[in-house]
Scaffold this motif. Structure first.
Motif, PDB file in Angstrom:
ATOM      1  N   VAL A  49       0.797  -1.217   0.000  1.00 29.62           N
ATOM      2  CA  VAL A  49       0.000   0.000   0.000  1.00 29.62           C
ATOM      3  C   VAL A  49       0.831   1.269   0.000  1.00 29.62           C
ATOM      4  CG1 VAL A  49      -2.137  -0.822   1.026  1.00 29.62           C
ATOM      5  CG2 VAL A  49      -0.172  -0.361   2.484  1.00 29.62           C
ATOM      6  N   LEU A  50       2.146   1.117   0.126  1.00 28.17           N
ATOM      7  CA  LEU A  50       2.965   2.320   0.233  1.00 28.17           C
ATOM      8  C   LEU A  50       3.716   2.581  -1.063  1.00 28.17           C
ATOM      9  CD1 LEU A  50       4.568   1.699   3.738  1.00 28.17           C
ATOM     10  CD2 LEU A  50       2.812   3.392   3.189  1.00 28.17           C
ATOM     11  N   SER A  51       3.746   3.846  -1.478  1.00 27.10           N
ATOM     12  CA  SER A  51       4.610   4.154  -2.611  1.00 27.10           C
ATOM     13  C   SER A  51       5.938   4.674  -2.055  1.00 27.10           C
ATOM     14  CB  SER A  51       3.959   5.169  -3.547  1.00 27.10           C
ATOM     15  OG  SER A  51       3.008   5.935  -2.869  1.00 27.10           O
ATOM     16  N   PRO A  52       7.032   4.545  -2.811  1.00 28.69           N
ATOM     17  CA  PRO A  52       8.347   4.922  -2.286  1.00 28.69           C
ATOM     18  C   PRO A  52       8.390   6.379  -1.840  1.00 28.69           C
ATOM     19  CG  PRO A  52       8.553   3.801  -4.397  1.00 28.69           C
ATOM     20  CD  PRO A  52       7.104   4.035  -4.177  1.00 28.69           C
ATOM     21  N   ASN A  53       9.047   6.612  -0.727  1.00 25.09           N
ATOM     22  CA  ASN A  53       9.237   7.943  -0.140  1.00 25.09           C
ATOM     23  C   ASN A  53       7.943   8.691   0.149  1.00 25.09           C
ATOM     24  OD1 ASN A  53      12.054   7.641  -0.175  1.00 25.09           O
ATOM     25  ND2 ASN A  53      12.038   8.114  -2.370  1.00 25.09           N
ATOM     26  N   GLU A  54       6.939   7.936   0.484  1.00 23.66           N
ATOM     27  CA  GLU A  54       5.658   8.535   0.836  1.00 23.66           C
ATOM     28  C   GLU A  54       5.728   9.160   2.237  1.00 23.66           C
ATOM     29  OE1 GLU A  54       2.411   5.907  -0.067  1.00 23.66           O
ATOM     30  OE2 GLU A  54       1.075   7.022   1.266  1.00 23.66           O
ATOM     31  N   ASN A  55       5.021  10.297   2.406  1.00 25.01           N
ATOM     32  CA  ASN A  55       4.910  10.889   3.749  1.00 25.01           C
ATOM     33  C   ASN A  55       3.956  10.055   4.578  1.00 25.01           C
ATOM     34  OD1 ASN A  55       6.440  12.979   2.827  1.00 25.01           O
ATOM     35  ND2 ASN A  55       4.772  14.474   2.745  1.00 25.01           N
ATOM     36  N   VAL A  56       4.384   9.620   5.754  1.00 21.78           N
ATOM     37  CA  VAL A  56       3.513   8.826   6.610  1.00 21.78           C
ATOM     38  C   VAL A  56       3.446   9.469   7.993  1.00 21.78           C
ATOM     39  CG1 VAL A  56       3.135   6.573   7.680  1.00 21.78           C
ATOM     40  CG2 VAL A  56       4.104   6.689   5.392  1.00 21.78           C
ATOM     41  N   LEU A  57       2.222   9.672   8.468  1.00 21.38           N
ATOM     42  CA  LEU A  57       2.054  10.223   9.809  1.00 21.38           C
ATOM     43  C   LEU A  57       1.971   9.065  10.803  1.00 21.38           C
ATOM     44  CD1 LEU A  57       1.620  12.884  11.422  1.00 21.38           C
ATOM     45  CD2 LEU A  57      -0.823  12.385  11.332  1.00 21.38           C
ATOM     46  N   ILE A  58       2.943   9.009  11.726  1.00 25.98           N
ATOM     47  CA  ILE A  58       2.971   7.925  12.714  1.00 25.98           C
ATOM     48  C   ILE A  58       2.361   8.470  14.003  1.00 25.98           C
ATOM     49  CG2 ILE A  58       4.468   6.161  13.770  1.00 25.98           C
ATOM     50  CD1 ILE A  58       5.351   6.330  10.913  1.00 25.98           C
ATOM     51  N   CYS A  59       1.247   7.877  14.440  1.00 22.82           N
ATOM     52  CA  CYS A  59       0.554   8.402  15.614  1.00 22.82           C
ATOM     53  C   CYS A  59       0.972   7.627  16.863  1.00 22.82           C
ATOM     54  CB  CYS A  59      -0.954   8.321  15.398  1.00 22.82           C
ATOM     55  SG  CYS A  59      -1.455   9.311  13.985  1.00 22.82           S
ATOM     56  N   PHE A  75       5.682  12.526  12.989  1.00 27.75           N
ATOM     57  CA  PHE A  75       5.160  11.938  14.228  1.00 27.75           C
ATOM     58  C   PHE A  75       4.155  12.871  14.886  1.00 27.75           C
ATOM     59  CE2 PHE A  75       9.122   9.931  13.270  1.00 27.75           C
ATOM     60  CZ  PHE A  75       8.880   8.595  13.543  1.00 27.75           C
ATOM     61  N   LEU A  76       3.083  12.262  15.421  1.00 30.31           N
ATOM     62  CA  LEU A  76       2.030  13.052  16.064  1.00 30.31           C
ATOM     63  C   LEU A  76       1.623  12.399  17.375  1.00 30.31           C
ATOM     64  CD1 LEU A  76      -0.229  15.339  15.781  1.00 30.31           C
ATOM     65  CD2 LEU A  76      -1.674  13.543  14.815  1.00 30.31           C
ATOM     66  N   LEU A  99       7.727  12.910  24.159  1.00 26.54           N
ATOM     67  CA  LEU A  99       8.682  13.907  23.667  1.00 26.54           C
ATOM     68  C   LEU A  99      10.112  13.404  23.862  1.00 26.54           C
ATOM     69  CD1 LEU A  99       7.851  16.697  22.653  1.00 26.54           C
ATOM     70  CD2 LEU A  99       8.356  17.620  24.888  1.00 26.54           C
ATOM     71  N   GLU A 100      10.365  12.868  25.038  1.00 26.70           N
ATOM     72  CA  GLU A 100      11.674  12.338  25.410  1.00 26.70           C
ATOM     73  C   GLU A 100      12.054  11.162  24.488  1.00 26.70           C
ATOM     74  OE1 GLU A 100      14.790  13.105  27.078  1.00 26.70           O
ATOM     75  OE2 GLU A 100      13.109  14.495  27.385  1.00 26.70           O
ATOM     76  N   GLN A 101      11.060  10.264  24.283  1.00 25.61           N
ATOM     77  CA  GLN A 101      11.279   9.092  23.421  1.00 25.61           C
ATOM     78  C   GLN A 101      11.734   9.515  22.021  1.00 25.61           C
ATOM     79  OE1 GLN A 101       7.628   6.837  23.020  1.00 25.61           O
ATOM     80  NE2 GLN A 101       8.283   5.302  24.500  1.00 25.61           N
ATOM     81  N   CYS A 102      11.054  10.525  21.470  1.00 24.87           N
ATOM     82  CA  CYS A 102      11.354  10.955  20.105  1.00 24.87           C
ATOM     83  C   CYS A 102      12.686  11.687  20.038  1.00 24.87           C
ATOM     84  CB  CYS A 102      10.228  11.835  19.566  1.00 24.87           C
ATOM     85  SG  CYS A 102       8.773  10.872  19.185  1.00 24.87           S
ATOM     86  N   LYS A 103      12.958  12.461  21.083  1.00 26.39           N
ATOM     87  CA  LYS A 103      14.210  13.204  21.142  1.00 26.39           C
ATOM     88  C   LYS A 103      15.388  12.223  21.119  1.00 26.39           C
ATOM     89  CE  LYS A 103      16.214  16.705  24.170  1.00 26.39           C
ATOM     90  NZ  LYS A 103      16.047  17.270  25.519  1.00 26.39           N
ATOM     91  N   HIS A 104      15.227  11.153  21.873  1.00 26.88           N
ATOM     92  CA  HIS A 104      16.234  10.107  21.972  1.00 26.88           C
ATOM     93  C   HIS A 104      16.547   9.503  20.598  1.00 26.88           C
ATOM     94  CE1 HIS A 104      18.375   6.898  23.959  1.00 26.88           C
ATOM     95  NE2 HIS A 104      17.651   5.991  23.317  1.00 26.88           N
ATOM     96  N   LEU A 105      15.525   9.421  19.726  1.00 23.45           N
ATOM     97  CA  LEU A 105      15.716   8.828  18.401  1.00 23.45           C
ATOM     98  C   LEU A 105      15.927   9.892  17.316  1.00 23.45           C
ATOM     99  CD1 LEU A 105      12.869   6.137  18.615  1.00 23.45           C
ATOM    100  CD2 LEU A 105      15.324   5.719  18.793  1.00 23.45           C
ATOM    101  N   ASN A 106      16.023  11.156  17.762  1.00 23.23           N
ATOM    102  CA  ASN A 106      16.208  12.254  16.814  1.00 23.23           C
ATOM    103  C   ASN A 106      15.035  12.468  15.867  1.00 23.23           C
ATOM    104  OD1 ASN A 106      18.399  13.886  17.078  1.00 23.23           O
ATOM    105  ND2 ASN A 106      19.810  12.249  16.378  1.00 23.23           N
ATOM    106  N   PHE A 107      13.843  12.183  16.339  1.00 20.77           N
ATOM    107  CA  PHE A 107      12.646  12.410  15.545  1.00 20.77           C
ATOM    108  C   PHE A 107      11.954  13.670  16.052  1.00 20.77           C
ATOM    109  CE2 PHE A 107      12.127   7.571  14.832  1.00 20.77           C
ATOM    110  CZ  PHE A 107      12.686   7.645  13.556  1.00 20.77           C
ATOM    111  N   ASN A 108      11.393  14.463  15.144  1.00 20.36           N
ATOM    112  CA  ASN A 108      10.574  15.607  15.541  1.00 20.36           C
ATOM    113  C   ASN A 108       9.153  15.127  15.774  1.00 20.36           C
ATOM    114  OD1 ASN A 108      12.618  17.511  15.234  1.00 20.36           O
ATOM    115  ND2 ASN A 108      12.244  17.606  13.025  1.00 20.36           N
TER     116      ASN A 108
END
Ligand SMILES: [Zn+2]
Ligand SMILES: [Zn+2]
Length: 379
Positions: free
Chosen positions: A42-52, A84-85, A98-107
């Protein structure tokens, strides 16, 4: 006893009979995640995906799986652009996400759940918790307080779904990932059937929710069990914050949850059996009309020809409330008053599906967000 794949000493026991070492277990879990996405193509390459992310066990594992899969440097690399949301109602949980994402360098983008009351997009807070909008939060809380726990649990799932889609569009993502596991989906399936959302099972419990015309919601963790998540969390030393079981006590969902988990302890195939059954339930909805519920986007079954559970309940409620002069010759259709706020199931089939109308009917006083009231009122 040793690992069934490589004969190293075992450290993981699944379903009381399958032995794995840490390494083979991790390979296996990653494989389940990727296979679920691959199989469905279902995914096309380099698609934007919102991870909730909710901050719970499933969400902590999902963000870790994503981090691992997009960092790979071979043909197995997951080619998506993740956003990420976190929809929050508790700042302590928000801080740890917030801490979890910071640790992985995700905004990570943060929105308070009361944003459901707003019709417009808020400027998204990135990597910080947004300032509270006290009036809005209060109105939102009053709305939930006016409903019984079972309706609140059900409504919150719809509210989050709405917000995921609203912000996915805002962030130009056509795809959303959520972190429901096999266990959660088994509970949701039985709850759905019990509260009259049987016709919505495919979108609510299956791999994808395609009710929205622009944004699809995918559940890539659907084949992973809670037991596997707990091993994953301990091997990777993740720190989930909220418990995944957020259903309010004294509700139908909490009863179903303890029933399913109790059964699973002695009958290890309970949950997988429930979910396999769900996979077989197709969408027999032949309703071709484009009309959708304004809360959950399910098709409205406007073409009612058979005596359904809804009609039976409607008739019996009407009779017991004595609101209509009811006799054996009364036509069923006269008890449906879709436009009427005081009808037993207000706006059913016109703006709301049965499940959402039922939630609405259980509010002490109707207090849906203004933007929804406008749709209903302006007709
Ligand atoms: Zn092994
Ligand atoms: Zn609905």
């Amino acid at each position: 006893m040793s690992c069934k794949k490589c004969n190293s000493p075992k450290s993981v026991i699944l379903r009381m009979k399958d032995y794995y070492c840490d390494n083979c277990f991790m390979i296996n879990t990653n494989h389940k995640f990727r296979a679920c996405l691959g199989k469905n193509k279902v995914l096309s390459p380099n698609e934007n995906v919102l991870i909730c992310l909710s901050g719970g066990v499933g969400s902590s594992v999902l963000v870790d799986l994503i981090h691992y899969s997009i960092s790979l440097d071979n043909t197995k690399k997951l080619r998506i652009v993740p956003f990420f949301l976190h929809i929050f109602d508790d700042t302590t949980i928000a801080e740890s996400v917030l801490e979890q994402c910071k640790h992985l360098n995700f905004n990570i983008h943060m929105v308070h759940i009361s944003d459901y009351m707003n019709s417009t997009h808020r400027t998204l807070a990135v990597n910080c918790i947004p300032r509270a909008e006290q009036d809005v939060e209060k109105t939102f809380q009053n709305m939930l307080n006016s409903m019984p726990p079972t309706a609140v649990n059900d409504f919150i799932i719809k509210i989050k779904r709405h917000l995921y889609i609203k912000y996915a569009e805002h962030l130009q993502c056509n795809t959303i990932f959520t972190a429901e596991t096999t266990n959660t989906l088994a509970i949701n399936l039985l709850s759905n059937l019990a509260i009259g959302r049987g016709s919505q099972v495919q979108n609510d419990i299956g791999f994808s929710d395609i009710r929205d015309s622009k944004v699809k919601i995918l559940r890539p963790m659907k084949d992973i069990t809670k037991e596997e998540l707990d091993y994953y969390v301990s091997i990777r030393q993740l720190q989930p914050t909220s418990t995944n079981n957020s259903a309010n006590d004294n509700s139908l969902q909490s009863v179903i949850s303890s029933f399913v988990h109790g059964l699973q302890e002695n009958f290890q195939s309970t949950i997988s059996t429930v979910c396999k059954t769900a996979d077989k339930i197709g969408n027999c909805n032949e309703d071709k009309s484009e009309q959708k519920c304004i809360i959950c986007e399910s098709n409205l079954n406007t073409d009612i020809t058979k005596m359904s559970a809804l009609e039976a309940t409607n008739v019996s409620r009407t009779v017991s409330y004595g609101t209509t002069n009811f006799s054996q010759t009364t036509e069923i259709s006269t008890i449906f008053d879709c436009d009427n706020r005081t009808a037993v199931f207000p706006f059913v089939h016109k703006y709301l599906c049965y499940g959402c109308s039922r939630n609405h009917s259980e509010m002490i006083k109707p207090s849906l967000p203004q933007h929804l009231q406008n749709i209903i009122g302006n007709s």
